[in-house]
Design an enzyme around this catalytic site. Sequence first.
Site, PDB file in Angstrom:
ATOM      1  N   THR A 103       0.836  -1.205   0.000  1.00  0.00           N
ATOM      2  CA  THR A 103       0.000   0.000   0.000  1.00  0.00           C
ATOM      3  C   THR A 103       0.867   1.249   0.000  1.00  0.00           C
ATOM      4  O   THR A 103       0.602   2.206  -0.734  1.00  0.00           O
ATOM      5  CB  THR A 103      -0.947   0.003   1.220  1.00  0.00           C
ATOM      6  OG1 THR A 103      -1.814  -1.125   1.112  1.00  0.00           O
ATOM      7  CG2 THR A 103      -1.775   1.277   1.284  1.00  0.00           C
ATOM      8  N   ARG A 106       2.549   2.035  -3.289  1.00  0.00           N
ATOM      9  CA  ARG A 106       1.642   2.638  -4.271  1.00  0.00           C
ATOM     10  C   ARG A 106       1.572   4.158  -4.152  1.00  0.00           C
ATOM     11  O   ARG A 106       1.047   4.825  -5.025  1.00  0.00           O
ATOM     12  CB  ARG A 106       0.252   2.021  -4.141  1.00  0.00           C
ATOM     13  CG  ARG A 106       0.276   0.554  -4.520  1.00  0.00           C
ATOM     14  CD  ARG A 106      -1.019  -0.141  -4.230  1.00  0.00           C
ATOM     15  NE  ARG A 106      -0.813  -1.583  -4.304  1.00  0.00           N
ATOM     16  CZ  ARG A 106      -1.765  -2.456  -4.525  1.00  0.00           C
ATOM     17  NH1 ARG A 106      -3.005  -2.055  -4.712  1.00  0.00           N
ATOM     18  NH2 ARG A 106      -1.486  -3.737  -4.559  1.00  0.00           N
ATOM     19  N   ASP A 117      19.965 -10.352   9.020  1.00  0.00           N
ATOM     20  CA  ASP A 117      20.807 -11.547   9.109  1.00  0.00           C
ATOM     21  C   ASP A 117      20.389 -12.468  10.249  1.00  0.00           C
ATOM     22  O   ASP A 117      19.816 -12.031  11.249  1.00  0.00           O
ATOM     23  CB  ASP A 117      22.270 -11.143   9.315  1.00  0.00           C
ATOM     24  CG  ASP A 117      22.859 -10.483   8.089  1.00  0.00           C
ATOM     25  OD1 ASP A 117      22.718 -11.053   6.995  1.00  0.00           O
ATOM     26  OD2 ASP A 117      23.463  -9.405   8.224  1.00  0.00           O
ATOM     27  N   GLU A 127      16.231   2.480   5.103  1.00  0.00           N
ATOM     28  CA  GLU A 127      16.069   3.657   4.249  1.00  0.00           C
ATOM     29  C   GLU A 127      14.718   3.576   3.550  1.00  0.00           C
ATOM     30  O   GLU A 127      14.418   2.584   2.879  1.00  0.00           O
ATOM     31  CB  GLU A 127      17.187   3.684   3.214  1.00  0.00           C
ATOM     32  CG  GLU A 127      17.087   4.807   2.232  1.00  0.00           C
ATOM     33  CD  GLU A 127      18.169   4.732   1.164  1.00  0.00           C
ATOM     34  OE1 GLU A 127      18.154   5.606   0.291  1.00  0.00           O
ATOM     35  OE2 GLU A 127      18.994   3.806   1.185  1.00  0.00           O
TER      36      GLU A 127
END
Length: 179
Positions: A103, A106, A117, A127
């Site tokens: 969502t 979009r 890991d 990020e």
Amino acid sequence: MILARGEILKLIKDGSLGIEPFTEDVVRENGLDLRVGNEYAIYAFENQVIDPCELESTRHLFSIVEAKDGRIIIPPRSFALLTTMEYVKFPRDVIGFCNLRSTLARYGLGVPPTIIDTGFEGNITIEVINNSGNYVVLRPGMRFLHVVLAKTIGEAKYQGKYLGQRGVTPPKGLKGECS
């Protein structure tokens, strides 16, 4: 092998997979939906030349900001480092593949390919890139990061730079790692 809801709940119940704070709605059909934390990091400067190979620390390059008025605003064609509300502790035989909830994608947001890991422990810093031409608002506590869990063949212990990180963590410098 990708883990479904039932298997994920078993790992949580037996203590192999730690999530704090935990609410059962974080566990989805085929992964975890982690929530936005209260702080984020953005570059403190623009138009600088940044050479990761010359840096031991990058803390001076970033401003760590508390969400004002319960909002994190990501400017157009920019990015912010976000942290998860949840502190996770992964087993030595489970890896996590991170994606933004579809969502939010979009609306033009995205995250780079990111792996949690085996054996990692800490808040997840990730990020979030705003590829759109609009300002996009995220709010602390909203589900934003979908993590697909998979069993590995064999075990490994995470010994990386970010073990035990709390809150949003800017990147570490790469000085001494580059040729």
